[in-house]
Design a protein around this motif. Structure first.
Motif, PDB file in Angstrom:
ATOM      1  N   PHE A 110       0.853  -1.195   0.000  1.00 45.24           N
ATOM      2  CA  PHE A 110       0.000   0.000   0.000  1.00 45.24           C
ATOM      3  C   PHE A 110       0.891   1.248   0.000  1.00 45.24           C
ATOM      4  N   PRO A 111       1.601   1.521  -1.082  1.00 43.05           N
ATOM      5  CA  PRO A 111       2.560   2.644  -1.080  1.00 43.05           C
ATOM      6  C   PRO A 111       1.906   4.006  -0.907  1.00 43.05           C
ATOM      7  N   GLN A 112       0.635   4.124  -1.276  1.00 42.74           N
ATOM      8  CA  GLN A 112      -0.047   5.415  -1.195  1.00 42.74           C
ATOM      9  C   GLN A 112      -0.563   5.725   0.199  1.00 42.74           C
ATOM     10  N   ALA A 113      -0.610   4.717   1.078  1.00 40.56           N
ATOM     11  CA  ALA A 113      -1.219   4.873   2.400  1.00 40.56           C
ATOM     12  C   ALA A 113      -0.178   5.272   3.438  1.00 40.56           C
ATOM     13  N   ASP A 114      -0.659   5.921   4.492  1.00 37.72           N
ATOM     14  CA  ASP A 114       0.185   6.218   5.652  1.00 37.72           C
ATOM     15  C   ASP A 114       0.146   5.008   6.575  1.00 37.72           C
ATOM     16  N   LEU A 115       1.308   4.484   6.898  1.00 37.53           N
ATOM     17  CA  LEU A 115       1.402   3.312   7.764  1.00 37.53           C
ATOM     18  C   LEU A 115       1.962   3.714   9.116  1.00 37.53           C
ATOM     19  N   LYS A 116       1.222   3.403  10.163  1.00 34.35           N
ATOM     20  CA  LYS A 116       1.704   3.602  11.529  1.00 34.35           C
ATOM     21  C   LYS A 116       1.847   2.241  12.186  1.00 34.35           C
ATOM     22  N   VAL A 117       2.957   2.058  12.884  1.00 32.19           N
ATOM     23  CA  VAL A 117       3.260   0.769  13.510  1.00 32.19           C
ATOM     24  C   VAL A 117       3.328   0.943  15.021  1.00 32.19           C
ATOM     25  N   PHE A 118       2.657   0.031  15.723  1.00 33.11           N
ATOM     26  CA  PHE A 118       2.613   0.080  17.190  1.00 33.11           C
ATOM     27  C   PHE A 118       3.051  -1.262  17.767  1.00 33.11           C
ATOM     28  N   ASP A 119       3.700  -1.198  18.908  1.00 32.67           N
ATOM     29  CA  ASP A 119       4.205  -2.373  19.613  1.00 32.67           C
ATOM     30  C   ASP A 119       3.624  -2.357  21.025  1.00 32.67           C
ATOM     31  N   PHE A 120       2.779  -3.365  21.351  1.00 32.52           N
ATOM     32  CA  PHE A 120       2.110  -3.377  22.653  1.00 32.52           C
ATOM     33  C   PHE A 120       2.834  -4.247  23.682  1.00 32.52           C
ATOM     34  N   TYR A 121       4.035  -4.705  23.354  1.00 32.09           N
ATOM     35  CA  TYR A 121       4.734  -5.608  24.264  1.00 32.09           C
ATOM     36  C   TYR A 121       4.970  -4.960  25.629  1.00 32.09           C
ATOM     37  N   ASP A 122       4.644  -5.724  26.673  1.00 31.27           N
ATOM     38  CA  ASP A 122       4.859  -5.296  28.051  1.00 31.27           C
ATOM     39  C   ASP A 122       5.584  -6.428  28.767  1.00 31.27           C
ATOM     40  N   ALA A 123       6.824  -6.206  29.153  1.00 33.77           N
ATOM     41  CA  ALA A 123       7.648  -7.266  29.737  1.00 33.77           C
ATOM     42  C   ALA A 123       7.028  -7.874  30.991  1.00 33.77           C
ATOM     43  N   LYS A 124       6.209  -7.095  31.709  1.00 32.81           N
ATOM     44  CA  LYS A 124       5.605  -7.602  32.944  1.00 32.81           C
ATOM     45  C   LYS A 124       4.407  -8.510  32.655  1.00 32.81           C
ATOM     46  N   ARG A 125       3.747  -8.282  31.522  1.00 28.17           N
ATOM     47  CA  ARG A 125       2.544  -9.058  31.200  1.00 28.17           C
ATOM     48  C   ARG A 125       2.817 -10.159  30.183  1.00 28.17           C
ATOM     49  N   HIS A 126       3.667  -9.881  29.217  1.00 28.29           N
ATOM     50  CA  HIS A 126       3.871 -10.797  28.091  1.00 28.29           C
ATOM     51  C   HIS A 126       5.230 -11.464  28.264  1.00 28.29           C
ATOM     52  N   THR A 127       5.212 -12.612  28.941  1.00 28.37           N
ATOM     53  CA  THR A 127       6.458 -13.189  29.459  1.00 28.37           C
ATOM     54  C   THR A 127       6.922 -14.433  28.711  1.00 28.37           C
ATOM     55  N   GLU A 128       6.297 -14.767  27.572  1.00 29.23           N
ATOM     56  CA  GLU A 128       6.711 -15.957  26.852  1.00 29.23           C
ATOM     57  C   GLU A 128       8.171 -15.832  26.405  1.00 29.23           C
ATOM     58  N   PRO A 129       9.020 -16.852  26.671  1.00 27.65           N
ATOM     59  CA  PRO A 129      10.435 -16.769  26.275  1.00 27.65           C
ATOM     60  C   PRO A 129      10.621 -16.540  24.773  1.00 27.65           C
ATOM     61  N   ALA A 130       9.746 -17.125  23.952  1.00 24.58           N
ATOM     62  CA  ALA A 130       9.911 -17.006  22.500  1.00 24.58           C
ATOM     63  C   ALA A 130       9.794 -15.558  22.048  1.00 24.58           C
ATOM     64  N   ILE A 131       8.804 -14.824  22.578  1.00 23.89           N
ATOM     65  CA  ILE A 131       8.628 -13.440  22.139  1.00 23.89           C
ATOM     66  C   ILE A 131       9.736 -12.549  22.682  1.00 23.89           C
ATOM     67  N   VAL A 132      10.276 -12.883  23.850  1.00 25.61           N
ATOM     68  CA  VAL A 132      11.414 -12.125  24.390  1.00 25.61           C
ATOM     69  C   VAL A 132      12.606 -12.248  23.451  1.00 25.61           C
ATOM     70  N   ARG A 133      12.877 -13.461  22.968  1.00 21.36           N
ATOM     71  CA  ARG A 133      13.992 -13.668  22.041  1.00 21.36           C
ATOM     72  C   ARG A 133      13.700 -13.027  20.692  1.00 21.36           C
ATOM     73  N   ALA A 134      12.452 -13.123  20.236  1.00 21.84           N
ATOM     74  CA  ALA A 134      12.102 -12.566  18.925  1.00 21.84           C
ATOM     75  C   ALA A 134      12.323 -11.062  18.881  1.00 21.84           C
ATOM     76  N   ARG A 135      12.031 -10.390  19.973  1.00 23.31           N
ATOM     77  CA  ARG A 135      12.196  -8.937  20.016  1.00 23.31           C
ATOM     78  C   ARG A 135      13.653  -8.524  19.801  1.00 23.31           C
ATOM     79  N   LYS A 136      14.577  -9.383  20.212  1.00 27.74           N
ATOM     80  CA  LYS A 136      15.989  -9.025  20.129  1.00 27.74           C
ATOM     81  C   LYS A 136      16.495  -8.993  18.690  1.00 27.74           C
ATOM     82  N   VAL A 137      15.809  -9.697  17.776  1.00 25.87           N
ATOM     83  CA  VAL A 137      16.283  -9.772  16.393  1.00 25.87           C
ATOM     84  C   VAL A 137      15.316  -9.111  15.416  1.00 25.87           C
TER      85      VAL A 137
END
Length: 250
Positions: A110-137
Motif C-alpha cells: 500500500f505505497p499510497q497509504a500512511d502506515l503507523k506501527v505500534f508495539d504493545f509488548y509489556d515485559a511484565k505481562r507478556h512473558t513468553e520466552p519465544a517473544i522475548v527472544r524474537a524482540r531481540k532480532v
C-alpha cells in the motif's frame, strides 16, 4: 528496505525463538536412550516413546516451514480474500508484540497509504520466552511507537485497516484482549476492517504442535473477545489448515 525473505527463514525463526523447548526435548531423548541401555524394558515401548518425542520436535518445524516459507503468507496474496479496495486505503495500522516481519511488506503493498506501527509488548505481562527472544532480532519499522495494549494514541475512526498478524495471542489475559480490541474498534473507520491472522487451538494445530497448540486460543475465545469488544460483523477465511484470517468491521 529489502522485503525478500531468506530461504527457510520462518522455520529458522521457530528454532531460534523456541530453542529452550528443543534443548529440553533433545535432553529427554538422550535420557530415554541411556535408560533403555541401562534397564530392561520392552523395545516396542522404547520406540513408541521415541517416535512420540521425535514427532513433537519435528512436526512443528515441518508445519512452520509450510505456513511461513512455502504458503505465500508473506506475499500477502491472501488479502485478495478480504475484499479490500487498495485505492481507497489512506491510513493503516500494523500492531505487533515486538516482533515485526510485515510492516515493510505492508508499505510496499500500500505505497499510497500512511502506515503507523505500534508495539504493545509489556515485559511484565507478556512473558513468553519465544517473544522475548524474537524482540531481540526484530527489524524495527521507522517511528514504531511503544504503547499499552489498552491505549493507542490516535483519533477515533482514523484507520482504514488495522493489521493484527500473529501477535494478539501474546496477550494471555482475556480481559486485556477485550480492552485491546475495544481500542481497535474505536480507531477503525465505520467502513474499515480489522484483519487478524492467528493459529487456533484446534485439531489441525494440535497435530502440528502437540501440546504447543495451547499457546494459541480457540475460535470461540476470539469470537467472545470480539463480541465483548462491541464487534458484530465477522468473516473467517482459512489460510492453510493451520491459520485463520478473521475480518472484523465495527
Amino acid at each position: 528496505m529489502e522485503t525478500t525473505r531468506r530461504k527457510f527463514q520462518g522455520v529458522l525463526n521457530i528454532l531460534s525463538f523456541n530453542r529452550h523447548f528443543y534443548i529440553v526435548g533433545i535432553g529427554i531423548l538422550a535420557l530415554i536412550t541411556i535408560s533403555h541401555q541401562l534397564f530392561e524394558w520392552p523395545d516396542l515401548l522404547y520406540w513408541l516413546i521415541m517416535a512420540a518425542f521425535l514427532y513433537g520436535l519435528i512436526m512443528p518445524l515441518i508445519v512452520s516451514a509450510y505456513v511461513y516459507d512455502f504458503s505465500g503468507y508473506y506475499n500477502f496474496q491472501w488479502l485478495n480474500k478480504c475484499s479490500i479496495d487498495e485505492s481507497k486505503i489512506q491510513q493503516i495500522l500494523n500492531i505487533n508484540a515486538g516482533f515485526d516481519e510485515t510492516s515493510y511488506i505492508i508499505k510496499d503493498k500500500f505505497p499510497q497509504a500512511d502506515l503507523k506501527v505500534f508495539d504493545f509488548y509489556d515485559a511484565k505481562r507478556h512473558t513468553e520466552p519465544a517473544i522475548v527472544r524474537a524482540r531481540k532480532v526484530s527489524i524495527v519499522y521507522p517511528d514504531t511507537q511503544q504503547i499499552q495494549s489498552n491505549s493507542i494514541p490516535l483519533n477515533d475512526q482514523s484507520a482504514d485497516i488495522i493489521f493484527l498478524l500473529s501477535a494478539v495471542h501474546e496477550i494471555r489475559v482475556h480481559e486485556e484482549k477485550i480492552l485491546f480490541l475495544k481500542e481497535c474498534r474505536r480507531l477503525c473507520k465505520p467502513d474499515g476492517k480489522i484483519i487478524m491472522v492467528e493459529h487456533l487451538r484446534d485439531f489441525p494445530n494440535f497435530l502440528a504442535f502437540s501440546v504447543g497448540f495451547t499457546h494459541f486460543f480457540s475460535k470461540d475465545v476470539w469470537k467472545n473477545a470480539f463480541k465483548n469488544a462491541g464487534f458484530t460483523s465477522c468473516k473467517e477465511v482459512k489460510f492453510t489448515p493451520f491459520m485463520s484470517i478473521f475480518i472484523y468491521t465495527p
